[in-house]
Design an enzyme around this catalytic site. Structure first.
Site, mmCIF file in Angstrom:
data_model
loop_
_atom_site.group_PDB
_atom_site.id
_atom_site.type_symbol
_atom_site.label_atom_id
_atom_site.label_comp_id
_atom_site.label_asym_id
_atom_site.label_seq_id
_atom_site.Cartn_x
_atom_site.Cartn_y
_atom_site.Cartn_z
ATOM 1 N N GLY A 161 9.155 -4.286 -8.300
ATOM 2 C CA GLY A 161 10.003 -3.170 -8.719
ATOM 3 C C GLY A 161 11.480 -3.499 -8.551
ATOM 4 O O GLY A 161 11.877 -4.164 -7.588
ATOM 5 N N GLY A 179 0.816 -1.208 0.000
ATOM 6 C CA GLY A 179 0.000 0.000 0.000
ATOM 7 C C GLY A 179 0.852 1.261 0.000
ATOM 8 O O GLY A 179 2.036 1.226 -0.329
ATOM 9 N N GLN A 197 8.171 -9.098 7.954
ATOM 10 C CA GLN A 197 9.372 -8.581 7.270
ATOM 11 C C GLN A 197 9.922 -7.320 7.927
ATOM 12 O O GLN A 197 10.866 -6.734 7.415
ATOM 13 C CB GLN A 197 9.108 -8.359 5.783
ATOM 14 C CG GLN A 197 8.168 -7.218 5.443
ATOM 15 C CD GLN A 197 7.828 -7.182 3.955
ATOM 16 O OE1 GLN A 197 7.047 -7.985 3.461
ATOM 17 N NE2 GLN A 197 8.426 -6.262 3.209
ATOM 18 N N GLY A 201 5.257 4.414 -9.073
ATOM 19 C CA GLY A 201 6.035 3.183 -9.305
ATOM 20 C C GLY A 201 5.146 1.947 -9.234
ATOM 21 O O GLY A 201 5.275 1.025 -10.055
ATOM 22 N N HIS A 202 4.223 1.922 -8.266
ATOM 23 C CA HIS A 202 3.303 0.778 -8.169
ATOM 24 C C HIS A 202 2.361 0.744 -9.379
ATOM 25 O O HIS A 202 2.051 -0.331 -9.912
ATOM 26 C CB HIS A 202 2.454 0.886 -6.903
ATOM 27 C CG HIS A 202 3.218 0.796 -5.621
ATOM 28 N ND1 HIS A 202 3.451 1.870 -4.811
ATOM 29 C CD2 HIS A 202 3.807 -0.265 -5.015
ATOM 30 C CE1 HIS A 202 4.143 1.497 -3.748
ATOM 31 N NE2 HIS A 202 4.383 0.193 -3.848
ATOM 32 N N LEU A 227 11.263 6.563 -6.510
ATOM 33 C CA LEU A 227 9.979 6.649 -5.802
ATOM 34 C C LEU A 227 9.915 5.534 -4.768
ATOM 35 O O LEU A 227 10.305 4.398 -5.040
ATOM 36 C CB LEU A 227 8.811 6.512 -6.792
ATOM 37 C CG LEU A 227 8.686 7.583 -7.871
ATOM 38 C CD1 LEU A 227 7.330 7.455 -8.584
ATOM 39 C CD2 LEU A 227 8.843 8.985 -7.307
ATOM 40 N N SER A 228 9.439 5.886 -3.580
ATOM 41 C CA SER A 228 9.318 4.909 -2.494
ATOM 42 C C SER A 228 8.264 5.407 -1.522
ATOM 43 O O SER A 228 8.167 6.621 -1.268
ATOM 44 C CB SER A 228 10.665 4.781 -1.758
ATOM 45 O OG SER A 228 10.472 4.169 -0.489
ATOM 46 N N HIS A 237 2.342 4.702 -5.081
ATOM 47 C CA HIS A 237 2.833 5.838 -5.854
ATOM 48 C C HIS A 237 2.940 5.396 -7.310
ATOM 49 O O HIS A 237 2.595 4.240 -7.649
ATOM 50 C CB HIS A 237 4.174 6.331 -5.296
ATOM 51 C CG HIS A 237 5.183 5.243 -5.094
ATOM 52 N ND1 HIS A 237 5.736 4.546 -6.148
ATOM 53 C CD2 HIS A 237 5.714 4.712 -3.967
ATOM 54 C CE1 HIS A 237 6.580 3.649 -5.682
ATOM 55 N NE2 HIS A 237 6.584 3.717 -4.357
ATOM 56 N N ARG A 264 8.400 5.169 1.508
ATOM 57 C CA ARG A 264 9.091 5.720 2.682
ATOM 58 C C ARG A 264 9.595 7.150 2.461
ATOM 59 O O ARG A 264 9.960 7.818 3.425
ATOM 60 C CB ARG A 264 10.253 4.813 3.095
ATOM 61 C CG ARG A 264 9.773 3.514 3.734
ATOM 62 C CD ARG A 264 10.906 2.709 4.347
ATOM 63 N NE ARG A 264 10.406 1.636 5.182
ATOM 64 C CZ ARG A 264 10.279 0.366 4.804
ATOM 65 N NH1 ARG A 264 10.604 0.009 3.574
ATOM 66 N NH2 ARG A 264 9.811 -0.544 5.652
HETATM 67 O O1 PAF Z 1 7.980 -4.731 -1.899
HETATM 68 C C1 PAF Z 1 7.028 -4.779 -1.104
HETATM 69 O O2 PAF Z 1 6.150 -3.902 -1.073
HETATM 70 C C2 PAF Z 1 6.916 -5.951 -0.139
HETATM 71 O O3 PAF Z 1 8.175 -6.352 0.296
HETATM 72 C C3 PAF Z 1 6.117 -7.135 -0.714
HETATM 73 C C4 PAF Z 1 6.787 -7.730 -1.933
HETATM 74 C C5 PAF Z 1 4.709 -6.671 -1.080
HETATM 75 C C6 PAF Z 1 5.995 -8.245 0.332
HETATM 76 O O4 PAF Z 1 5.371 -7.789 1.490
#
Ligand code: PAF
Length: 282
Positions: free
Chosen positions: A147, A31, A61, A36-37, A184-185, A34, A187
């Site tokens: 990405g 979620g 993670q 990039g997604h 783009l990130s 941006h 964060r």
């Molecule tokens: O790149 C990400 O946003 C996450 O690491 C992913 C691949 C959705 C796994 O939670």
């Protein structure tokens, strides 16, 4: 676009989608979307008949001192963007649905997880491999798109798919950048105005080091210069700047095959990563 939160509902929606024939692409995300997604969704639409995107902020993670609790969450806006981009299904499970027995690691990431973010964020790639394996089992996509900004993640997932024989085509999509070069990130939203200005040093240091290596500067010297430049711009600590084999991520001391130059470091409390391809001159 259907927004789905339960596994039974997902199974039903996917079987209806597949009844009409064609292929399914999965775009996994956490979620806070941006451009990039959205480029991942656009590429998914070019390559497959139907696009399923997932939004799940995966607790396994994140390390104990990382940003899980403050990770940006804005599902309503994300859903609008995905719908406009042509997504058929948004899979948005909660933590209990994804981890009915509690958040636990059950897939170990392979050799591509060694070093780089694997050292800086212990356990991170096991968490990524675990959740992506679950997403693949839930959606059973023909292809999945990631990405290249998270280059090490991309290779970890490729290795997992190969070692488990999943037969899913893993597609890496080039990084989208702001006008000043910053990747783009999600964060980037954490950065203050001053940090945002300093962040430009990351793509610049990588670009200069990559060009220097191509022009024959010894790898260690180019990397030292990039580290100094990042430190001068306020990155503290600089976690790593490293040249690695583009396919295996093995360390490289000289540019004798296609490589990737990768870097990570903190600006204040925000950790940024980036990487560039570095190919030997023909
Ligand atoms: O790149 C990400 O946003 C996450 O690491 C992913 C691949 C959705 C796994 O939670």
């Amino acid at each position: 676009m259907q927004i789905i939160r339960g596994k039974a509902e997902l199974r039903q929606a996917l079987s209806m989608l597949r009844e009409g024939g064609g292929t399914v692409a999965l775009v996994p995300t956490m979620g806070a979307l941006h451009a990039g997604h959205i480029a991942l969704v656009a590429e998914a639409r070019r390559r497959a008949t139907h696009v399923v995107a997932s939004i799940f902020v995966n607790p396994t993670q994140f390390g104990a001192n990382e940003d899980l609790s403050r990770y940006p969450r804005r599902e309503a806006g994300d859903a609008r963007m995905l719908e406009e981009a042509g997504t058929a299904i948004l899979w948005a499970p909660d933590v209990e649905t994804m981890y009915p027995d509690g958040p636990e690691i059950d897939v170990k990431a392979g050799p591509a997880s060694a070093g780089l973010d694997g050292d800086a964020r212990p356990g991170h790639f096991d968490g990524v491999a675990t959740v992506v394996a679950r997403l693949f089992a839930q959606v059973e996509p023909d292809i999945a798109l990631f990405g290249e900004k998270d280059y090490q993640q991309l290779l970890v997932i490729r290795q997992m798919v190969a070692s488990q024989g999943l037969g899913i085509d893993i597609v890496g999509v080039p990084t989208l950048r702001d006008a000043d070069g910053l990747a783009l990130s999600s964060r980037n939203a954490y950065l203050s105005d001053e940090e945002r200005r300093s962040a430009r040093a990351l793509p610049r240091a990588l670009g200069e080091a990559a060009q220097a290596i191509i022009d024959g500067t010894p790898v260690a010297e180019a990397i030292d210069r990039a580290r100094d430049r990042l430190a001068a711009a306020g990155f503290a600590p600089v976690d790593y700047v490293e040249l690695r084999d583009a396919a295996s991520l093995e360390p490289m001391a000289a540019l004798d095959r296609p490589a990737r130059l990768l870097a990570a470091g903190f600006l204040g409390h925000t950790r940024l990563i980036d990487n560039l391809p570095v190919d030997p001159a023909p």
